[in-house]
Design a protein around this motif. Structure first.
Motif, PDB file in Angstrom:
ATOM      1  N   ALA A   1      12.101  -5.625  -9.212  1.00 38.46           N
ATOM      2  CA  ALA A   1      11.998  -4.247  -8.711  1.00 38.46           C
ATOM      3  C   ALA A   1      10.542  -3.867  -8.481  1.00 38.46           C
ATOM      4  O   ALA A   1      10.218  -3.139  -7.532  1.00 38.46           O
ATOM      5  N   LYS A   2       9.649  -4.376  -9.349  1.00 39.30           N
ATOM      6  CA  LYS A   2       8.224  -4.080  -9.186  1.00 39.30           C
ATOM      7  C   LYS A   2       7.709  -4.661  -7.867  1.00 39.30           C
ATOM      8  O   LYS A   2       6.934  -4.013  -7.143  1.00 39.30           O
ATOM      9  N   ARG A   3       8.157  -5.894  -7.539  1.00 33.65           N
ATOM     10  CA  ARG A   3       7.706  -6.514  -6.285  1.00 33.65           C
ATOM     11  C   ARG A   3       8.208  -5.718  -5.077  1.00 33.65           C
ATOM     12  O   ARG A   3       7.499  -5.557  -4.082  1.00 33.65           O
ATOM     13  N   ILE A   4       9.454  -5.201  -5.187  1.00 30.91           N
ATOM     14  CA  ILE A   4       9.994  -4.385  -4.091  1.00 30.91           C
ATOM     15  C   ILE A   4       9.180  -3.111  -3.942  1.00 30.91           C
ATOM     16  O   ILE A   4       8.812  -2.703  -2.833  1.00 30.91           O
ATOM     17  N   GLN A   5       8.867  -2.470  -5.071  1.00 25.61           N
ATOM     18  CA  GLN A   5       8.107  -1.213  -5.020  1.00 25.61           C
ATOM     19  C   GLN A   5       6.713  -1.456  -4.442  1.00 25.61           C
ATOM     20  O   GLN A   5       6.222  -0.670  -3.615  1.00 25.61           O
ATOM     21  N   GLN A   6       6.062  -2.526  -4.867  1.00 23.71           N
ATOM     22  CA  GLN A   6       4.725  -2.829  -4.358  1.00 23.71           C
ATOM     23  C   GLN A   6       4.747  -3.105  -2.860  1.00 23.71           C
ATOM     24  O   GLN A   6       3.789  -2.800  -2.139  1.00 23.71           O
ATOM     25  N   ALA A   7       5.869  -3.678  -2.390  1.00 21.02           N
ATOM     26  CA  ALA A   7       5.963  -3.970  -0.959  1.00 21.02           C
ATOM     27  C   ALA A   7       6.121  -2.687  -0.148  1.00 21.02           C
ATOM     28  O   ALA A   7       5.653  -2.594   0.991  1.00 21.02           O
ATOM     29  N   VAL A   8       6.766  -1.657  -0.741  1.00 22.46           N
ATOM     30  CA  VAL A   8       6.988  -0.406  -0.029  1.00 22.46           C
ATOM     31  C   VAL A   8       5.740   0.453  -0.032  1.00 22.46           C
ATOM     32  O   VAL A   8       5.379   1.077   0.979  1.00 22.46           O
ATOM     33  N   LEU A   9       5.046   0.516  -1.182  1.00 21.58           N
ATOM     34  CA  LEU A   9       3.879   1.379  -1.308  1.00 21.58           C
ATOM     35  C   LEU A   9       2.663   0.753  -0.613  1.00 21.58           C
ATOM     36  O   LEU A   9       2.622  -0.459  -0.374  1.00 21.58           O
ATOM     37  N   PRO A  10       1.652   1.552  -0.303  1.00 22.58           N
ATOM     38  CA  PRO A  10       0.512   1.045   0.475  1.00 22.58           C
ATOM     39  C   PRO A  10      -0.283  -0.018  -0.266  1.00 22.58           C
ATOM     40  O   PRO A  10      -0.528   0.101  -1.462  1.00 22.58           O
ATOM     41  N   SER A  11      -0.696  -1.052   0.460  1.00 20.51           N
ATOM     42  CA  SER A  11      -1.518  -2.107  -0.126  1.00 20.51           C
ATOM     43  C   SER A  11      -2.993  -1.732  -0.020  1.00 20.51           C
ATOM     44  O   SER A  11      -3.379  -0.824   0.721  1.00 20.51           O
ATOM     45  N   ASP A  12      -3.839  -2.464  -0.756  1.00 18.72           N
ATOM     46  CA  ASP A  12      -5.281  -2.218  -0.705  1.00 18.72           C
ATOM     47  C   ASP A  12      -5.827  -2.464   0.705  1.00 18.72           C
ATOM     48  O   ASP A  12      -6.742  -1.770   1.168  1.00 18.72           O
TER      49      ASP A  12
ATOM     50  N   TYR B   1       0.837   6.588  -4.962  1.00 15.43           N
ATOM     51  CA  TYR B   1      -0.096   7.228  -4.050  1.00 15.43           C
ATOM     52  C   TYR B   1       0.314   6.859  -2.622  1.00 15.43           C
ATOM     53  O   TYR B   1       0.914   5.815  -2.365  1.00 15.43           O
ATOM     54  N   TRP B   2      -0.024   7.761  -1.667  1.00 12.93           N
ATOM     55  CA  TRP B   2       0.464   7.613  -0.293  1.00 12.93           C
ATOM     56  C   TRP B   2      -0.636   8.038   0.668  1.00 12.93           C
ATOM     57  O   TRP B   2      -1.458   8.907   0.330  1.00 12.93           O
ATOM     58  N   PHE B   3      -0.689   7.421   1.857  1.00 10.03           N
ATOM     59  CA  PHE B   3      -1.658   7.835   2.857  1.00 10.03           C
ATOM     60  C   PHE B   3      -1.017   7.731   4.240  1.00 10.03           C
ATOM     61  O   PHE B   3       0.006   7.056   4.443  1.00 10.03           O
ATOM     62  N   TYR B   4      -1.664   8.390   5.184  1.00 15.20           N
ATOM     63  CA  TYR B   4      -1.185   8.358   6.567  1.00 15.20           C
ATOM     64  C   TYR B   4      -2.359   8.719   7.470  1.00 15.20           C
ATOM     65  O   TYR B   4      -3.219   9.516   7.100  1.00 15.20           O
TER      66      TYR B   4
ATOM     67  N   TYR C   1     -12.996   3.943  -1.657  1.00 16.31           N
ATOM     68  CA  TYR C   1     -11.982   4.583  -2.502  1.00 16.31           C
ATOM     69  C   TYR C   1     -11.680   3.684  -3.708  1.00 16.31           C
ATOM     70  O   TYR C   1     -12.042   2.511  -3.755  1.00 16.31           O
ATOM     71  N   PHE C   2     -10.973   4.257  -4.692  1.00 22.97           N
ATOM     72  CA  PHE C   2     -10.328   3.451  -5.725  1.00 22.97           C
ATOM     73  C   PHE C   2      -8.970   4.086  -6.020  1.00 22.97           C
ATOM     74  O   PHE C   2      -8.789   5.310  -5.904  1.00 22.97           O
ATOM     75  N   ALA C   3      -8.021   3.276  -6.382  1.00 23.96           N
ATOM     76  CA  ALA C   3      -6.671   3.751  -6.724  1.00 23.96           C
ATOM     77  C   ALA C   3      -6.245   3.068  -8.022  1.00 23.96           C
ATOM     78  O   ALA C   3      -6.234   1.836  -8.109  1.00 23.96           O
ATOM     79  N   LEU C   4      -5.906   3.867  -9.047  1.00 24.41           N
ATOM     80  CA  LEU C   4      -5.476   3.348 -10.351  1.00 24.41           C
ATOM     81  C   LEU C   4      -4.015   3.726 -10.557  1.00 24.41           C
ATOM     82  O   LEU C   4      -3.643   4.896 -10.476  1.00 24.41           O
ATOM     83  N   LEU C   5      -3.159   2.736 -10.842  1.00 19.11           N
ATOM     84  CA  LEU C   5      -1.744   2.978 -11.111  1.00 19.11           C
ATOM     85  C   LEU C   5      -1.344   2.150 -12.335  1.00 19.11           C
ATOM     86  O   LEU C   5      -1.268   0.930 -12.265  1.00 19.11           O
ATOM     87  N   ASN C   6      -1.107   2.828 -13.454  1.00 19.21           N
ATOM     88  CA  ASN C   6      -0.693   2.173 -14.703  1.00 19.21           C
ATOM     89  C   ASN C   6       0.716   2.642 -15.070  1.00 19.21           C
ATOM     90  O   ASN C   6       0.884   3.730 -15.640  1.00 19.21           O
ATOM     91  N   PRO C   7       1.755   1.884 -14.753  1.00 24.39           N
ATOM     92  CA  PRO C   7       3.118   2.314 -15.104  1.00 24.39           C
ATOM     93  C   PRO C   7       3.311   2.315 -16.616  1.00 24.39           C
ATOM     94  O   PRO C   7       2.743   1.488 -17.339  1.00 24.39           O
ATOM     95  N   LYS C   8       4.135   3.240 -17.090  1.00 20.29           N
ATOM     96  CA  LYS C   8       4.519   3.222 -18.498  1.00 20.29           C
ATOM     97  C   LYS C   8       5.387   1.994 -18.757  1.00 20.29           C
ATOM     98  O   LYS C   8       5.237   1.317 -19.764  1.00 20.29           O
ATOM     99  N   ASP C   9       6.325   1.770 -17.844  1.00 17.87           N
ATOM    100  CA  ASP C   9       7.144   0.566 -17.897  1.00 17.87           C
ATOM    101  C   ASP C   9       6.666  -0.366 -16.774  1.00 17.87           C
ATOM    102  O   ASP C   9       5.596  -0.176 -16.222  1.00 17.87           O
ATOM    103  N   ILE C  10       7.465  -1.346 -16.441  1.00 18.56           N
ATOM    104  CA  ILE C  10       7.027  -2.311 -15.435  1.00 18.56           C
ATOM    105  C   ILE C  10       6.913  -1.652 -14.074  1.00 18.56           C
ATOM    106  O   ILE C  10       5.981  -1.897 -13.311  1.00 18.56           O
TER     107      ILE C  10
END
Length: 792
Positions: A554-565, A590-593, A575-584
């Motif tokens: 599920a993490k790989r699916i989520q990473q594929a949907v959300l914006p990459s570096d 974060y989102w951009f357009y 810029y910098f973007a920090l994302l620390n999940p509580k779980d996996i």
């Protein structure tokens, strides 16, 4: 969910137990750690019989945490000896302690009977300190029987009496009992004042017995009720824990673990509550406390109910009611109160008799004085003759008696204890020849009395199927210390029996091993549990691996949907973007357009975390992309449309009430004019220019929750070199540090000001390092998301 209100009753009940188990003249309930051989030497010695009574009481205390039935046996022996010598305090102490044991085991009728006997006996003495202890016990027993007014009367009487003594421990004890009554009437502020006064006296005078434990116990209860937070009473629970470890009494352990379990359950810490309840149950089984066992099953019922396991909750509740019904049948109210009323009526009758006797005494006093001299002379003469006769007989038989005692009393002492326990007990000489077996061996090994008789006189090595027994016996004799081993047997019925055997050497007067005591304990249930636990562990590990694999996918699916570096850096270069999940997987994202000459950037906090939160992030990300493609341009327009579409997507209609929601901050940068538009819900954007920070706060609304929301849009001018930051609430809400407090918002703002001029990669490392250092070993509270961009 259980409330801590029940803690008050349990505290006073435990007070009765602990004050009852005073096996010395000191005001502490700490179980003695004395040498049993030394105590038995006192019992066998020529010391005064009062010393033997005290020794028997202390011997009884040694078995309190392990064999309560043995404790009862030795207490009864101390009462018998006290009665034979007219030692009233010994009689009272024995009955008081038997009352405490009976109360622990749930027989309140027997507990009341013993305590009244103790009170009647001690009233015939001038021992005020001990009188206070018994009154305090009776107060707690009346309280546990539901007679609150009578309980408070006894507690007040005990406190007033304690003030006439110099015993600070008794004064603290009775003051704590009265404070507990205040707390039971929700008068916690006055109760706290009394508790703190008692605590100050205890700490200044190093009084660290049960008085100290119940004082901090009351403070833990009151602080939680006053401040209504999990952390408010933790410092007092820590003091309770330290105190109960010092005192080493199983009933104190029950009181602490039950209170801590209820506290954890109230704040939804189910695993902690369940572990603490199991610890309380362990000690309740040892003490055979039906009421404590009933409380355990009630607590487990509430835990399972809160976890949604209703079948398990019902089964535990049914078991608890069975114990409660058993206690109610044993402790009928009329039976308990009849004992106490009989004491009060007899007390008044005795007072009338004493007055009448005093008048008659005055009339007879003149006549008795005439015959006093003659009687005294006759008594003195007869006494002298009798004394010389006793001394002569004593000297004649003393040597012979000592020899007989030295040969028989060790075996007699062991036989007394062995008959009282369910384990199999075998006594051999130092060569391993069996001399005696108790009745417990018949049931454990399915033997007949004839089988047992045939083994007397044989070598235990020959009758045992444990191959290493001779080596174990040799080790026991050489080291003169206890040894143990576990062996497997097959009963006549064909069932398997696992036995743990303990070898204890008995030394003679020269310090050599004279006899060896073998105690066999049935551990078959434990062995079966070990196998079952091993199987369950293997199953759980397999399921956990499957779940973890699913989460990682599920993490790989989520990473594929959300914006990459790569894509993000193409739009926001610095810029910098920090994302620390509580779980996996994370519920924050974060989102951009990029559209025409405008750049959009958002941080979003979806409902929940883990898998539910991750689903919401995918929905939110897709909806934001759709909205921008449908020509919504300003942040306020985008968020209003997002609100509507979430309700439609998740609820089926615009008017649907859904609990799924999100908070976010959204900025729009015009790359030509450097104007920035910002709209947020429970989220701010920080603009840092040089060393100056400006905060633009979002509206106090939530996307996707209410039917309509009112949003505010901020407009401000940016310059090249400015830093913009946004973050979700996971960072400020994280608990940690020395006091386990939240990080909060101001330290974040201070940190960002200090790092804003550094390279963004260094900024990200600092932000993450600060978070991890603050969190330490504490569990992460929520998902964490923070993004920072430099205007170029």
């Amino acid at each position: 969910m259980l409330k801590l209100m029940s803690l008050i009753k349990f505290n006073l009940f435990s007070l009765f137990i602990l004050v009852g188990l005073l096996f010395s003249n000191q005001s502490t309930a700490q179980i003695y750690d004395l040498d049993l051989d030394s105590l038995w030497n006192v019992v066998r010695s020529d010391q005064p019989d009062t010393s033997k009574v005290d020794a028997l009481s202390k011997i009884a205390s040694q078995y309190f945490n392990t064999f309560p039935d043995s404790t009862i046996f030795f207490l009864e022996q101390s009462i018998t000896l006290s009665q034979s010598i007219g030692h009233k305090k010994g009689i009272a102490k024995g009955h008081m302690n038997l009352g405490a044991i009976a109360s622990i085991q749930g027989d309140l009728g027997l507990a009341t009977e013993h305590t009244i006997k103790a009170l009647e006996t001690i009233e015939k003495t001038n021992d005020t300190q001990f009188h206070v202890q018994i009154l305090t016990n009776l107060a707690a027993l009346m309280q546990d029987s539901g007679e609150l007014e009578r309980a408070e009367e006894y507690a007040k009487e005990a406190h007033e009496l304690s003030l006439k003594t110099n015993d600070l421990a008794s004064q603290i004890n009775t003051s704590t009992a009265l404070a507990t009554f205040k707390a039971s009437r929700n008068n916690c502020l006055d109760a706290v004042e009394s508790y703190l006064q008692s605590l100050k006296i205890a700490e200044e005078n190093n009084i660290m017995g049960s008085e100290y434990f119940y004082t901090v116990s009351g403070l833990a209860n009151c602080y939680e009720k006053i401040y209504q937070s999990y952390d408010s009473s933790l410092v007092w629970f820590d003091k309770m824990n330290a105190s109960r470890k010092l005192l080493n009494a199983s009933n104190l352990d029950i009181s602490y673990f039950n209170a801590k379990a209820n506290h954890a359950l109230k704040y939804d810490k189910y695993e902690i509550a369940e572990a603490l309840a199991d610890s309380a149950f362990h000690h309740a089984k040892i003490l055979k406390s039906k009421s404590a066992i009933a409380n355990y099953y009630l607590l487990r019922s509430d835990i399972f109910k809160e976890k949604g396991l209703y079948k398990s909750a019902y089964d535990n509740y049914k078991t608890a009611m069975q114990y409660k019904d058993s206690l109610r049948s044993e402790n009928r109210e009329d039976k308990l109160l009849a004992i106490e009323r009989k004491y009060n009526s007899e007390k008044k009758g005795k007072e009338l008799i004493l007055k009448r006797a005093e008048l008659e005494k005055n009339q007879l006093e003149i006549e008795s004085q005439k015959n006093q001299k003659l009687i005294m002379m006759v008594i003195f003469g007869l006494g002298t003759i009798f004394t010389w006769f006793v001394i002569f007989s004593f000297l004649k038989n003393r040597k012979k008696n000592k020899l007989l005692k030295s040969q028989n009393e060790e075996l007699e002492k062991l036989s007394i204890v062995a008959k009282e326990i369910d384990s199999a007990v075998i006594i051999t000489n130092n060569q391993g020849i069996i001399e005696w077996m108790n009745e417990g061996i018949l049931e454990m090994y399915e033997l007949s009395q004839k089988d047992v008789d045939n083994r007397i006189g044989t070598n235990i090595v020959e009758t045992s199927n444990f191959q290493g027994l001779q080596t174990t016996i040799n080790e026991c004799i050489t080291t003169k210390r206890s040894s143990f081993y576990t062996s497997k047997h097959f009963k006549k019925s064909g069932s398997t029996l696992w036995v743990q055997t303990t070898l204890t050497p008995i030394l003679d007067q020269r310090g050599e091993v004279n006899k060896i005591v073998f105690i066999d304990t049935n551990v078959s249930t434990v062995k079966k549990s070990e196998v079952k636990l091993s199987q369950q562990k293997t199953l759980l590990e397999a399921k956990n691996n499957q779940i973890t694999d699913s989460f990682n996918y599920a993490k790989r699916i989520q990473q594929a949907v959300l914006p990459s570096d790569t894509t993000l850096s193409a739009v926001w270069q610095d810029y910098f973007a920090l994302l620390n999940p509580k779980d996996i997987v994370s519920g924050d994202f974060y989102w951009f357009y990029e559209k025409n000459n405008k750049k959009y950037l958002a941080v979003v906090d979806c409902t929940g975390h883990g898998v539910p939160g991750a689903f919401m992030t995918i929905i939110g990300n897709n909806l934001l992309n759709e909205i921008l493609q449908d020509n919504f341009n300003t942040p306020v327009e985008i968020l209003q449309e997002l609100h509507i579409r979430i309700k439609i997507r998740l609820g089926g209609s615009i008017k649907a009430k859904v609990m799924d929601s999100m908070d976010l901050g959204l900025i729009c940068l015009d790359t030509k004019t450097y104007e920035i538009l910002f709209t947020g819900t429970h989220t701010s954007v920080y603009l840092i220019r040089g060393r100056s920070l400006t905060e633009f706060k979002g509206s106090k609304e939530t996307i996707g929750f209410k039917d309509q929301i009112n949003l505010k849009m901020h407009s401000f001018q940016a310059k090249p070199g400015d830093m913009l930051y946004m973050h979700t609430d996971g960072y400020p809400d994280q608990k940690g540090g020395k006091r386990n407090k939240k990080f909060y918002y101001q330290p974040i703002r201070d940190m960002l000001i200090n790092i804003s001029q550094q390279d963004v990669k260094v900024q990200k490392a600092t932000v993450n390092e600060t978070f991890q250092k603050w969190k330490g070993t504490t569990e992460q509270t929520d998902d964490v998301c923070m993004i920072g961009v430099r205007i170029v």
